[in-house]
Design an enzyme around this catalytic site. Sequence first.
Site, short mmCIF file in Angstrom:
data_model
loop_
_atom_site.label_atom_id
_atom_site.label_comp_id
_atom_site.label_asym_id
_atom_site.label_seq_id
_atom_site.Cartn_x
_atom_site.Cartn_y
_atom_site.Cartn_z
N HIS A 83 -14.31 19.26 0.93
CA HIS A 83 -15.36 19.16 -0.24
C HIS A 83 -14.80 17.88 -1.05
O HIS A 83 -14.02 17.47 -0.46
CB HIS A 83 -15.55 21.07 -1.07
CG HIS A 83 -13.70 20.65 -1.23
ND1 HIS A 83 -13.23 20.31 -2.54
CD2 HIS A 83 -13.30 21.54 -0.78
CE1 HIS A 83 -12.59 20.82 -2.08
NE2 HIS A 83 -11.56 21.69 -1.67
N GLU A 84 -15.75 18.02 -2.49
CA GLU A 84 -15.85 17.13 -2.98
C GLU A 84 -14.04 16.78 -3.79
O GLU A 84 -14.15 15.49 -3.91
CB GLU A 84 -16.62 16.99 -3.82
CG GLU A 84 -17.32 15.62 -3.84
CD GLU A 84 -18.43 15.56 -5.61
OE1 GLU A 84 -18.29 15.13 -6.78
OE2 GLU A 84 -19.55 16.62 -4.84
N GLY A 91 -8.90 21.75 5.82
CA GLY A 91 -10.26 21.59 6.01
C GLY A 91 -11.01 21.99 5.35
O GLY A 91 -10.40 22.61 4.42
N LYS A 122 -5.35 20.85 -9.07
CA LYS A 122 -6.14 21.78 -8.36
C LYS A 122 -4.77 22.96 -8.75
O LYS A 122 -4.86 24.91 -8.46
CB LYS A 122 -7.41 22.05 -7.84
CG LYS A 122 -7.11 23.73 -7.72
CD LYS A 122 -8.62 23.87 -7.24
CE LYS A 122 -9.50 25.55 -6.43
NZ LYS A 122 -8.65 25.68 -4.69
N HIS A 166 -11.43 17.97 -1.65
CA HIS A 166 -10.47 15.76 -0.41
C HIS A 166 -11.17 15.25 -0.60
O HIS A 166 -10.18 14.04 -0.13
CB HIS A 166 -11.01 17.39 0.75
CG HIS A 166 -10.63 18.45 0.54
ND1 HIS A 166 -11.60 19.88 0.77
CD2 HIS A 166 -9.28 18.84 0.32
CE1 HIS A 166 -11.07 20.56 1.21
NE2 HIS A 166 -9.65 20.37 0.57
P1 AMP Z 1 -6.65 22.59 0.26
O1 AMP Z 1 -7.60 21.57 2.41
O2 AMP Z 1 -6.94 23.64 -0.16
O3 AMP Z 1 -5.07 22.81 1.00
O4 AMP Z 1 -5.91 21.26 -0.49
C1 AMP Z 1 -5.97 20.14 -0.11
C2 AMP Z 1 -5.78 19.17 -1.10
O5 AMP Z 1 -6.91 18.87 -1.72
C3 AMP Z 1 -4.45 19.91 -2.01
O6 AMP Z 1 -3.59 18.63 -2.49
C4 AMP Z 1 -4.90 20.62 -3.21
O7 AMP Z 1 -5.34 20.77 -4.46
C5 AMP Z 1 -6.53 19.58 -3.58
N1 AMP Z 1 -7.93 20.38 -3.66
C6 AMP Z 1 -8.20 20.88 -3.13
N2 AMP Z 1 -9.35 21.25 -4.16
C7 AMP Z 1 -9.36 20.52 -5.56
C8 AMP Z 1 -10.28 20.08 -6.12
N3 AMP Z 1 -11.08 20.46 -6.77
N4 AMP Z 1 -9.77 18.59 -7.21
C9 AMP Z 1 -9.02 18.33 -7.09
N5 AMP Z 1 -8.08 18.32 -5.46
C10 AMP Z 1 -8.83 19.64 -4.85
#
Ligand code: AMP
Length: 282
Positions: A34-35, A31, A149, A37
């Site tokens: 951002h862009e 959650g 990332k 996600h």
């Molecule tokens: P998180 O909410 O941080 O667990 O991220 C959820 C998913 O979004 C994960 O697969 C992350 O690798 C991906 N994600 C988060 N930030 C980025 C980003 N800047 N660029 C690409 N994918 C991202």
Amino acid sequence: MKVITSIKEMQSELSKQKSLGKEIGYVPTMGFLHEGHLTLLNKARQENEIVVLSIFVNPLQFGPTEDFSTYPRDFERDRALAEAERIDYLFYPSVEEMYPNDSSVKVVVQDRTDVLCGASRPGHFNGVATVITKFFNIMMPTRAYFGKKDAQQVAVIAGLIADFHFPIELIAVDIVREKDGLAKSSRNINLLPEERQQATILYKSLQIAKKAIDEGERNPLGLINMISEMITSESNGQIDYVEIFSYPQLKQLEKLEGTIIIALAVKFTKVRLIDNLIMHIE
Ligand code: AMP
């Protein structure tokens, strides 16, 4: 868009969709969207008839001194963003729903976790693999979308899918960045203003290392030292690691060749940031 908090309801909705022959794209997140996600969601939207987003800050993947309690959360904002992305289902379970009692089984990741975030965050990838196994069993999607990332996470999930025979296609999506190069992250909001400025050195140092490789540099240690010096001199961040490995195997390299990852993690006052660059060297 349907918001669902119960595992049973989520399973029954998706089994209905599957019996209609629909392909399901699944994007797991914690959650505070951002862009980055949104790019995953957008790709899932293009490639599947049904898109499921989960929002769950998974306590199992945070260490005792990590930022579970201060991890940014804003469900109403996330719900509006998901709605605008035309998501079909937003799965938003409570911790009690996901972990109702002391679990009798947890997933242990054997390979590739002795380096990078696996080394700095003991138990982190066991927590990730356990929750993703649960989510995969709840959703049984056609495709699951993960961001590069978290490149080590992509490698671990690829192993999980292969070893546990999940009939799921893993789609790895490129890193989405701010205009100044900082990788988008929910955690960026916890940077102090001067740290936000300094944090641009993470991406800059990766770019300078790439240029050196393009110009013929093949010695990993020289590059690691160069990146570390840049980060230390241009920010107050404490380096957690700067490493270069083969990718996705994450093995040490004497000399740079094949597909490699340059990965780094830097601790600021309230937040630890990661970034990486994956490239192929002939
Ligand atoms: P998180 O909410 O941080 O667990 O991220 C959820 C998913 O979004 C994960 O697969 C992350 O690798 C991906 N994600 C988060 N930030 C980025 C980003 N800047 N660029 C690409 N994918 C991202």
